[in-house]
Design an enzyme around this catalytic site. Sequence first.
Site, PDB file in Angstrom:
ATOM      1  N   LYS A 143       0.842  -1.198   0.000  1.00 23.30           N
ATOM      2  CA  LYS A 143       0.000   0.000   0.000  1.00 23.30           C
ATOM      3  C   LYS A 143       0.880   1.252   0.000  1.00 23.30           C
ATOM      4  O   LYS A 143       1.730   1.418   0.869  1.00 23.30           O
ATOM      5  CB  LYS A 143      -0.915  -0.014   1.221  1.00 23.30           C
ATOM      6  CG  LYS A 143      -1.846  -1.239   1.267  1.00 23.30           C
ATOM      7  CD  LYS A 143      -2.669  -1.302   2.527  1.00 23.30           C
ATOM      8  CE  LYS A 143      -1.817  -1.555   3.745  1.00 23.30           C
ATOM      9  NZ  LYS A 143      -2.616  -1.845   4.955  1.00 23.30           N
ATOM     10  N   THR A 174      -8.294   9.216   7.547  1.00 23.12           N
ATOM     11  CA  THR A 174      -7.645   7.996   7.045  1.00 23.12           C
ATOM     12  C   THR A 174      -7.446   6.953   8.138  1.00 23.12           C
ATOM     13  O   THR A 174      -6.749   5.962   7.924  1.00 23.12           O
ATOM     14  CB  THR A 174      -6.281   8.335   6.410  1.00 23.12           C
ATOM     15  OG1 THR A 174      -5.470   9.024   7.380  1.00 23.12           O
ATOM     16  CG2 THR A 174      -6.450   9.202   5.182  1.00 23.12           C
ATOM     17  N   GLY A 189      -7.892   3.788  10.112  1.00 26.49           N
ATOM     18  CA  GLY A 189      -8.475   2.480   9.814  1.00 26.49           C
ATOM     19  C   GLY A 189      -8.517   2.116   8.346  1.00 26.49           C
ATOM     20  O   GLY A 189      -9.212   1.180   7.957  1.00 26.49           O
ATOM     21  N   THR A 190      -7.779   2.840   7.503  1.00 33.14           N
ATOM     22  CA  THR A 190      -7.814   2.534   6.075  1.00 33.14           C
ATOM     23  C   THR A 190      -7.282   1.127   5.785  1.00 33.14           C
ATOM     24  O   THR A 190      -7.815   0.427   4.923  1.00 33.14           O
ATOM     25  CB  THR A 190      -6.995   3.561   5.271  1.00 33.14           C
ATOM     26  OG1 THR A 190      -5.712   3.734   5.900  1.00 33.14           O
ATOM     27  CG2 THR A 190      -7.692   4.900   5.219  1.00 33.14           C
ATOM     28  N   GLY A 191      -6.234   0.714   6.508  1.00 31.01           N
ATOM     29  CA  GLY A 191      -5.679  -0.621   6.274  1.00 31.01           C
ATOM     30  C   GLY A 191      -6.651  -1.727   6.640  1.00 31.01           C
ATOM     31  O   GLY A 191      -6.818  -2.697   5.892  1.00 31.01           O
ATOM     32  N   CYS A 192      -7.288  -1.586   7.792  1.00 33.35           N
ATOM     33  CA  CYS A 192      -8.289  -2.569   8.220  1.00 33.35           C
ATOM     34  C   CYS A 192      -9.426  -2.642   7.209  1.00 33.35           C
ATOM     35  O   CYS A 192      -9.871  -3.721   6.802  1.00 33.35           O
ATOM     36  CB  CYS A 192      -8.864  -2.197   9.582  1.00 33.35           C
ATOM     37  SG  CYS A 192      -7.650  -1.925  10.883  1.00 33.35           S
TER      38      CYS A 192
END
Length: 404
Positions: A181, A225, A227-230
């Site tokens: 990412k 942004t 919690g974008t990865g979760c």
Amino acid sequence: MNDRRILVIAGSDSSGGAGLEADQKVIATHGCYAMTATTALTVQDTRGVYDIFHTPPEFVKKQIDACIEDIGVDVVKTGMLASASTVEVVAQTLENHGRPFTVIDPVMMSTSGSQLLPEDAVYMFRTKILPLATLLTPNIPEAKLLLENAGLVVPDIRGLDELIEIAKAVKKLGPKWTLLKGGHFPLTIKHTAAPMDDEQRIVVDVLAGDEIIVIETAYQKSKSTHGTGCSLASAIASNVVLGFNVPDAVQKACRYVSAGIKLAIGRGKGIGPINHFHSAYMLPFYPGGFLEYLLSQAGHVWRAHTQHEFVQRLADGTLPLENFQHYLTQDYLFLVQFARAKAIGASKAKSLDDTVAGARTILHIEREMSLHLDYCKEFGLSKKEVESTRASQGMSDIFSTFFY
């Protein structure tokens, strides 16, 4: 995978923007079924993480076993694993259950910059979890940490070429697919490092698997942004369960998160969450509840008609015959005016097809009028009597002539 079952093994975010809370929102929005095994409880908000309570590893194992052995699972998504002992237990438990399709979000660092995986757990994660991963989704800092832990040299990032190199290197650590990412390192339109903030134009995510796929989205300067990865990993898991292959599942998920950032409300005083529900469209009533909803919104209109004296007396048989005859006459006269209005509309139509459609409607009305006259005869009304009656100006006038 018709059951759309996703087991999320992750930590809880008390602010609701990341962790299990975000995972369940994303999965539900995609129409899938979420189960959870909670690895940790956190005290956090949009400004940072203040404390972590680790769930005993054996208890985590029991949660995983209970979900898989009863409901079953189509995809496992992992997030914050919290400790080395939990990493080891999760890895062994997934082995015991036949290595299901697994989307692994490393969750070593939060978007707000807090470290969520202790140093002693990184080695265990790399050697035990990565070989089980169908898809690994590290951000750039997490990818660097994994490579350094493996004793590998991490190249300085000058642009897209180095991002691709890092993605390939992380894939060699074990996962079948690696999605690097690029949100931490926005690029210029020429795919090079942006020396100035105003040159940051695109975010590049690199999917390394059987081939290299570069996914570009517009860079958004945003404070929403968290919690974008979760959210991205859960969106990917959901898309896989829905039947998409890995490249398509990833690309759809990237667009889902990008839209979530763009349409975020802006909660909290720090780095706020994305909008997880930007594409969720819900009816304002539950199945079977349409009439109840309709009455709650326009009940006064409904009651004005159904409780009108004319309707009530028609229902109980006390309505005088002459009142009903008047009603039938006015209904016929309405059809006459309706046919005339349709004729005017047909004459002003912009195409022959619309004119023909209007003419056909008039023929349908004429047929209805013929049936209406037959019905009037049953109540002692001839066509001459009906057509010689004065037309009222509206239904309210019609009703008012009955009793007032």
